[in-house]
Design a protein around this motif. Structure first.
Motif, short mmCIF file in Angstrom:
data_model
loop_
_atom_site.label_atom_id
_atom_site.label_comp_id
_atom_site.label_asym_id
_atom_site.label_seq_id
_atom_site.Cartn_x
_atom_site.Cartn_y
_atom_site.Cartn_z
N PHE A 272 21.71 18.91 -63.91
CA PHE A 272 22.67 18.96 -62.72
C PHE A 272 23.26 20.25 -62.26
N ALA A 273 23.61 20.83 -63.55
CA ALA A 273 24.13 22.51 -63.37
C ALA A 273 23.08 23.29 -62.71
N VAL A 274 21.97 23.17 -63.03
CA VAL A 274 20.78 24.00 -62.57
C VAL A 274 20.55 23.62 -61.00
N ILE A 275 20.84 22.27 -60.84
CA ILE A 275 20.27 21.86 -59.52
C ILE A 275 21.41 22.26 -58.41
N PHE A 276 22.86 21.73 -59.01
CA PHE A 276 24.10 22.08 -57.90
C PHE A 276 24.86 23.10 -58.26
N GLN A 277 25.23 23.79 -59.20
CA GLN A 277 25.99 24.83 -59.54
C GLN A 277 25.60 26.14 -59.70
N GLU A 278 24.73 26.85 -58.73
CA GLU A 278 23.90 28.10 -58.80
C GLU A 278 25.05 29.35 -58.93
N GLU A 279 26.07 29.30 -58.29
CA GLU A 279 27.08 30.24 -58.58
C GLU A 279 27.83 30.36 -59.80
N ILE A 280 28.16 29.12 -60.23
CA ILE A 280 28.84 29.21 -61.67
C ILE A 280 27.67 29.65 -62.68
N ILE A 281 26.48 29.13 -62.55
CA ILE A 281 25.51 29.76 -63.40
C ILE A 281 25.45 31.20 -63.38
N LYS A 282 25.42 31.93 -62.38
CA LYS A 282 25.26 33.33 -62.09
C LYS A 282 26.77 33.91 -62.95
N ASP A 283 28.05 33.27 -62.37
CA ASP A 283 29.01 33.83 -63.17
C ASP A 283 28.96 33.94 -64.57
N LEU A 284 28.59 32.61 -65.18
CA LEU A 284 28.76 32.60 -66.68
C LEU A 284 27.60 33.35 -67.47
N SER A 285 26.41 33.67 -66.81
CA SER A 285 25.48 34.29 -67.16
C SER A 285 25.71 35.54 -66.95
N LYS A 286 26.76 36.14 -66.04
CA LYS A 286 26.90 37.57 -65.66
C LYS A 286 25.41 38.07 -64.93
N SER A 287 24.89 37.30 -64.16
CA SER A 287 23.49 37.66 -63.61
C SER A 287 23.79 37.52 -62.11
N HIS A 288 23.32 38.54 -61.33
CA HIS A 288 23.13 38.30 -60.03
C HIS A 288 21.95 37.67 -59.58
N VAL A 289 20.94 37.32 -60.13
CA VAL A 289 19.74 36.43 -60.03
C VAL A 289 19.64 35.28 -60.74
N LEU A 290 19.09 34.27 -60.09
CA LEU A 290 18.79 33.16 -61.13
C LEU A 290 17.41 33.27 -61.47
N ASN A 291 17.24 33.12 -62.97
CA ASN A 291 16.18 33.00 -63.50
C ASN A 291 16.05 32.10 -64.83
N PHE A 292 15.10 32.13 -65.64
CA PHE A 292 15.28 31.33 -66.68
C PHE A 292 16.37 31.73 -67.83
N ASN A 293 16.18 32.99 -67.89
CA ASN A 293 17.17 33.73 -68.68
C ASN A 293 18.77 33.35 -68.52
N SER A 294 18.92 33.21 -67.06
CA SER A 294 20.40 33.14 -66.61
C SER A 294 20.94 31.72 -66.93
N TYR A 295 19.80 30.76 -66.25
CA TYR A 295 20.22 29.34 -66.76
C TYR A 295 20.38 29.05 -68.03
#
Length: 353
Positions: A272-295
């Protein structure tokens, strides 16, 4: 040859433990659980082991006593680690923020503690598991209570009171079934006689929580609106997020053991984090793009270590923190040290003197 241990000498480890724990509380206060009390348990355990060896107990037997004692807590330790991971994944997936968001709109601060005890009692009665109730509904209620201005200790007390009452009264509870089986009576006779003490106690408890809640200073409506706006801006809040806790509760009701049920909640929350919370994923992974590593980084970090999500509201920031599995290590350390002390005391037979 094993010799009988004099009564006063058998009491020595317990006296040392009481003195050390008392001094730790005096010296460290709340921080005594962060290491000092664990050391006190190990020092007292060492004293018990020395007494045992001196009076003829073999060291190999003492080690076996420690091993047997700690092995009894294996399930509890795994559950604690999973609760840490669950709190992290439920935070980044938006499940806990969603519960806080809707809870602030539904629950009146005056009856919050009363409602908390009753809600957890009902869920625990339905599931037969106090641990699962505390790990799911309880985490959200802690956040709601903090946002309403209640101390964490008071809210935790209300959660635990309701959860353990429901667990003891539930025909689906493992311990409630075990007790009559061991004593030779039937389940519902056991529950019937427990009612004589547990129901009056629970009524007194929720009355006390009602009095505490009734005297609570209500937070201004503007503050509540600010909390709601902050959560809504930071997270993708929606009702779909409640599917995860509902599935976990359903699994527990169907008598799926706590460990696989909690693990299911962790994995579903990660999805559900992958599906709904893209901006949170970016913040926590310190990444500007969404990919396998950031998730991967965001989800694994939420499970394993302390994470925090920042907003422009300091009160909300204090709620959006999770210690992950690492946050449970102090408790696990305490359990292991406590069971070490208990195992040695039992194997050396100092408790039987």
């Amino acid at each position: 040859m094993v010799h009988k241990v004099p009564y006063f000498i058998a009491l020595t480890p317990i006296i040392i433990l009481i003195c050390l724990l008392s001094y730790n509380v005096f010296l460290y206060g709340d921080e005594s659980l962060s290491g000092a009390n664990q050391i006190a348990l190990l020092l007292s355990a060492s004293c018990a082991a020395l007494i045992g060896v001196f009076y003829g107990i073999k060291w190999a037997n003492i080690i076996k006593g420690i091993s047997d004692s700690i092995s009894k807590t294996t399930s509890a330790i795994i559950i604690l680690l999973l609760i840490g991971a669950l709190s992290g994944t439920w935070l980044i997936s938006g499940i806990i923020p969603a519960m806080i968001y809707y809870g602030l709109q539904i629950l009146n601060p005056k009856i919050f503690l009363l409602a908390t005890s009753i809600i957890t009692a009902i869920v625990s009665l339905a599931t037969g598991s106090s641990w699962s109730t505390i790990a799911t509904i309880g985490i959200a209620l802690i956040g709601i209570g903090s946002a309403l201005g209640f101390s964490t200790g008071i809210v935790a007390g209300a959660i635990i009171s309701g959860a353990y009452f429901g667990d003891k009264m539930s025909p689906m509870s493992d311990t409630t079934n075990l007790a009559p089986a061991m004593s030779g009576t039937n389940l519902f006779t056991h529950i019937k006689y427990m009612m004589y003490t547990t129901i009056p106690t629970f009524i007194i408890t929720i009355f006390i929580f009602f009095i505490i809640g009734d005297s609570h200073v209500i937070i201004e409506k503007n503050n509540i609106e600010n909390f709601l706006s902050t959560l809504n801006n930071k997270f993708n809040i929606n009702l779909y997020l409640f599917l995860v806790p509902l599935i976990v509760i359903f699994l527990v009701i169907r008598k799926i053991p706590a460990i696989p049920a909690l693990l299911s909640g962790i994995l579903l929350a990660s999805i559900f984090a992958v599906i709904f919370q893209e901006e949170i994923i970016k913040d926590l992974s310190k990444s500007h793009v969404l990919n396998f590593n950031s998730y991967y980084l965001a989800i694994i970090n939420s499970m394993s270590r302390e994470i925090s999500i920042t907003t422009n509201n300091d009160t909300i920031n204090s709620l959006l923190i999770s210690g992950g599995m690492a946050g449970m290590l102090n408790t696990i350390w305490l359990i292991i040290c406590g069971m070490t002390f208990g195992g040695i005391m039992e194997k050396t037979k100092l408790l039987q003197i």
